[in-house]
Structure formats: C-alpha cells, structure tokens
Write an enzyme that holds these catalytic residues in place. Sequence first.
Site, PDB file in Angstrom:
ATOM      1  N   GLY A   1       0.867  -1.214  -0.523  1.00 12.81           N
ATOM      2  CA  GLY A   1      -0.320  -0.094  -0.247  1.00 12.81           C
ATOM      3  C   GLY A   1       0.779   1.103   0.128  1.00 12.81           C
ATOM      4  O   GLY A   1       1.362   1.715  -0.808  1.00 12.81           O
ATOM      5  N   ARG A   2       1.336   1.804   1.367  1.00 11.12           N
ATOM      6  CA  ARG A   2       1.718   3.106   1.787  1.00 11.12           C
ATOM      7  C   ARG A   2       2.736   3.000   2.637  1.00 11.12           C
ATOM      8  O   ARG A   2       2.734   2.051   3.483  1.00 11.12           O
ATOM      9  CB  ARG A   2       1.317   4.307   1.747  1.00 11.12           C
ATOM     10  CG  ARG A   2       0.300   4.584   0.384  1.00 11.12           C
ATOM     11  CD  ARG A   2       1.065   5.422  -0.756  1.00 11.12           C
ATOM     12  NE  ARG A   2       1.464   5.948  -1.560  1.00 11.12           N
ATOM     13  CZ  ARG A   2       1.023   5.671  -3.086  1.00 11.12           C
ATOM     14  NH1 ARG A   2       0.947   4.113  -2.927  1.00 11.12           N
ATOM     15  NH2 ARG A   2       0.780   5.742  -4.648  1.00 11.12           N
TER      16      ARG A   2
ATOM     17  N   ASP B   1       7.160  -3.401  -0.306  1.00 10.80           N
ATOM     18  CA  ASP B   1       7.343  -3.034  -1.287  1.00 10.80           C
ATOM     19  C   ASP B   1       7.212  -1.304  -1.371  1.00 10.80           C
ATOM     20  O   ASP B   1       7.750  -1.155  -2.544  1.00 10.80           O
ATOM     21  CB  ASP B   1       6.669  -3.068  -2.558  1.00 10.80           C
ATOM     22  CG  ASP B   1       6.627  -2.974  -4.054  1.00 10.80           C
ATOM     23  OD1 ASP B   1       7.574  -3.232  -4.774  1.00 10.80           O
ATOM     24  OD2 ASP B   1       5.592  -2.311  -4.205  1.00 10.80           O
TER      25      ASP B   1
ATOM     26  N   GLU C   1      11.167   6.497  -0.218  1.00 11.13           N
ATOM     27  CA  GLU C   1      12.025   6.870  -0.901  1.00 11.13           C
ATOM     28  C   GLU C   1      12.192   7.481  -2.057  1.00 11.13           C
ATOM     29  O   GLU C   1      12.582   8.823  -2.109  1.00 11.13           O
ATOM     30  CB  GLU C   1      10.689   5.752  -1.699  1.00 11.13           C
ATOM     31  CG  GLU C   1      10.241   4.706  -0.871  1.00 11.13           C
ATOM     32  CD  GLU C   1       8.992   3.945  -1.832  1.00 11.13           C
ATOM     33  OE1 GLU C   1       8.277   3.786  -0.893  1.00 11.13           O
ATOM     34  OE2 GLU C   1       8.653   4.979  -2.916  1.00 11.13           O
TER      35      GLU C   1
ATOM     36  N   HIS D   1       9.333  -0.221  -5.106  1.00 12.24           N
ATOM     37  CA  HIS D   1       8.258  -0.406  -5.070  1.00 12.24           C
ATOM     38  C   HIS D   1       7.710  -0.004  -6.611  1.00 12.24           C
ATOM     39  O   HIS D   1       7.103   0.526  -7.819  1.00 12.24           O
ATOM     40  CB  HIS D   1       7.992   1.450  -4.959  1.00 12.24           C
ATOM     41  CG  HIS D   1       6.543   2.300  -4.776  1.00 12.24           C
ATOM     42  ND1 HIS D   1       6.487   3.308  -4.109  1.00 12.24           N
ATOM     43  CD2 HIS D   1       5.257   1.839  -5.449  1.00 12.24           C
ATOM     44  CE1 HIS D   1       5.564   3.759  -4.274  1.00 12.24           C
ATOM     45  NE2 HIS D   1       4.771   2.556  -4.772  1.00 12.24           N
ATOM     46  N   SER D   2       7.687  -1.808  -7.103  1.00 13.53           N
ATOM     47  CA  SER D   2       7.935  -2.114  -8.375  1.00 13.53           C
ATOM     48  C   SER D   2       6.372  -3.178  -8.044  1.00 13.53           C
ATOM     49  O   SER D   2       6.366  -3.538  -9.753  1.00 13.53           O
ATOM     50  CB  SER D   2       9.183  -2.937  -8.554  1.00 13.53           C
ATOM     51  OG  SER D   2       9.652  -2.523  -8.168  1.00 13.53           O
TER      52      SER D   2
ATOM     53  N   GLY E   1       2.938  -2.863  -8.262  1.00 11.67           N
ATOM     54  CA  GLY E   1       2.304  -1.843  -8.935  1.00 11.67           C
ATOM     55  C   GLY E   1       2.500  -1.302 -10.158  1.00 11.67           C
ATOM     56  O   GLY E   1       1.627  -0.217  -9.885  1.00 11.67           O
TER      57      GLY E   1
END
Length: 304
Positions: A218-219, A243, A248, A267-268, A270
């Site tokens: 999510g976040r 993720d 970041e 952060h991959s 989605g």
Amino acid sequence: MIAPALLDRARIVAGPEVGEAAVRGLAAATGRPVERGPVEGPFVYVGASLPDAVRGADLVWFHSVNAGTDALLRSGTWPDGVPLTRTVGRMGERIAQYVLGWVLAECQSVPEFAAQHARAEWRRIDSELVAGQTAVVHGIGRIGSAVATLLGACGIRTVAAARTPRPVPPGFDAVVPADEPVAARWVVAALPLTGATTGYFGADRFAAMGGATFLNVGRGATVDLGALEGALRSGAVGRAVLDVLADEPAVPGDACWRLPRTVVTSHSAGITADEDIVTDFAACLRELSAGRVPALTVDTGRGY
C-alpha cells in the site's frame, strides 16, 4: 461536475512525467493533440503532480498517472470544483500476482533453498500447501479485492479487515473489524495513505499478528518501521516483504536494509504501464462527457 461543452473544447496537457508513448496514446484515444506545459484557456492536465503554474481557474480536470494520490493532496487544498481521477489500470492484477509470488515462495521455501545453494548444501526442506491457510487484508478497495480474489483461487481463506462495518466485500470469505485479532499466516497491507492510516501498523497491531508474514503493497507511511523491527525481533511478525517505504528510494544506509527476515523491493509491485494511463483516462473522459462521475474519481476530502 464539468459541463460537457467545456470539456469538449478543453485542451489536453501532459506533465513531464508522462512519456511520449503515453502522449501518443492519449492523442490517438481522444482524437485531440496533447500539449506540454501551461496553455491558455480551459485545459485538462494529465500528470503525477500539480505544478503551481497549472493551478489557475483554467484547469477543469486533473487525471493522475498514479493510483495513489496522497502526494497530490498533501497540501490539503485541492482546487475547488476540479475533479481528480486516477490511473489504476491492471495494477490490482499486478499487485495480486506479486503477493501470490511471495506467498508461494514462502511455502516452497524458496529463500531457504537459495541460501542452501549459495552454501553448496544439499538438504531436504518440507514444502507447504497454501490451501486452507488464512490471509488478512487491510485495505479492501480495488487492489485489496484483487489480492483476495487471486489468493482465494489458490484455496486461501481471505479475511477483510475493515475500519467501518460493512458486508463481506467481493473476493473475500469474511470481514472482521480492523482491530479484531485473526489467526492468519499472512497479513497484507493495501491501504491508501490518509490522516487515519498514517502509522496504522504500530506496535499493538504487530504484536497481535502471532508470527504472520507481513506484506506491505500500500503506502510506506502506514507502517511504523521501528515497531515492525521490534515485532520481527520478538517473533510477533515472522517475515516481512515491503514494496513501499515512507522515504523512497531507500539509501544504502537506511534502517530498512537491516530488518531481520525482511525483503525490500523497489516500489515495483504495481508499476503503471503507458496503456493503463491511456485506457483509464479515456474511460474517465467518456464518463465526464456523458455527465457522469467516473468510477476512478478520488474523494479529495477522504483522500482516496
């Protein structure tokens, strides 16, 4: 709601984050030229951020190339009367496969076999079946429901953790209050970032996980990283797959790299494809032109 006549004559402007392939796709899908930079007269803006230069009265609609819009709304002042829509595309499908991949890897002892290979060690490790085990999902919108549907297809019992009372959402087997402990093998975080979800996963919530694996798609700022580290060291959380992070990209000295039994991905899960931007923008344009509220509209007050 935008007057269809105003929308018909509005120019389309793409931000610097929108690649040339997406620009060509937007032009083909709409039959209009797509411009760069501020323009005069009413215009629609497609991008990831809202520059001050385009905040004026001529902005009639903003379409985000991202699914998450918390960064856009962080200032708390969205222009009055300007609809905000977002790109989801096949993100639910992609994130669901990401989660399933890690679930299967854990049950097939992929990390342990990889470590054995590095040591040139031959030793049998029992595998597990995922069927019959339980996953709890926090964040039960489009992405959470997609995760639950795919896990459910593998025989995993899926439980929606809801912050407000509701019927069982699509794709889930059950729904429980968010603070109700559930004996689960996996806990999946798919929450948006709002004032109510910042630091949502703290010490108390981690302590109640009973050794489950925690996956955050999510976040990043929904997780108290210090609390997660404590839970990993105590065993309250068995493993973690992150993720997303609050800050970041993570630099080499970031504390996230030192978390025990944790994998951080970039952060991959989605990633948004150009065709997702084009497809969702075109769908929103059709709905707005017909005087309807698109399904991908963001409630700027709630933040999602």
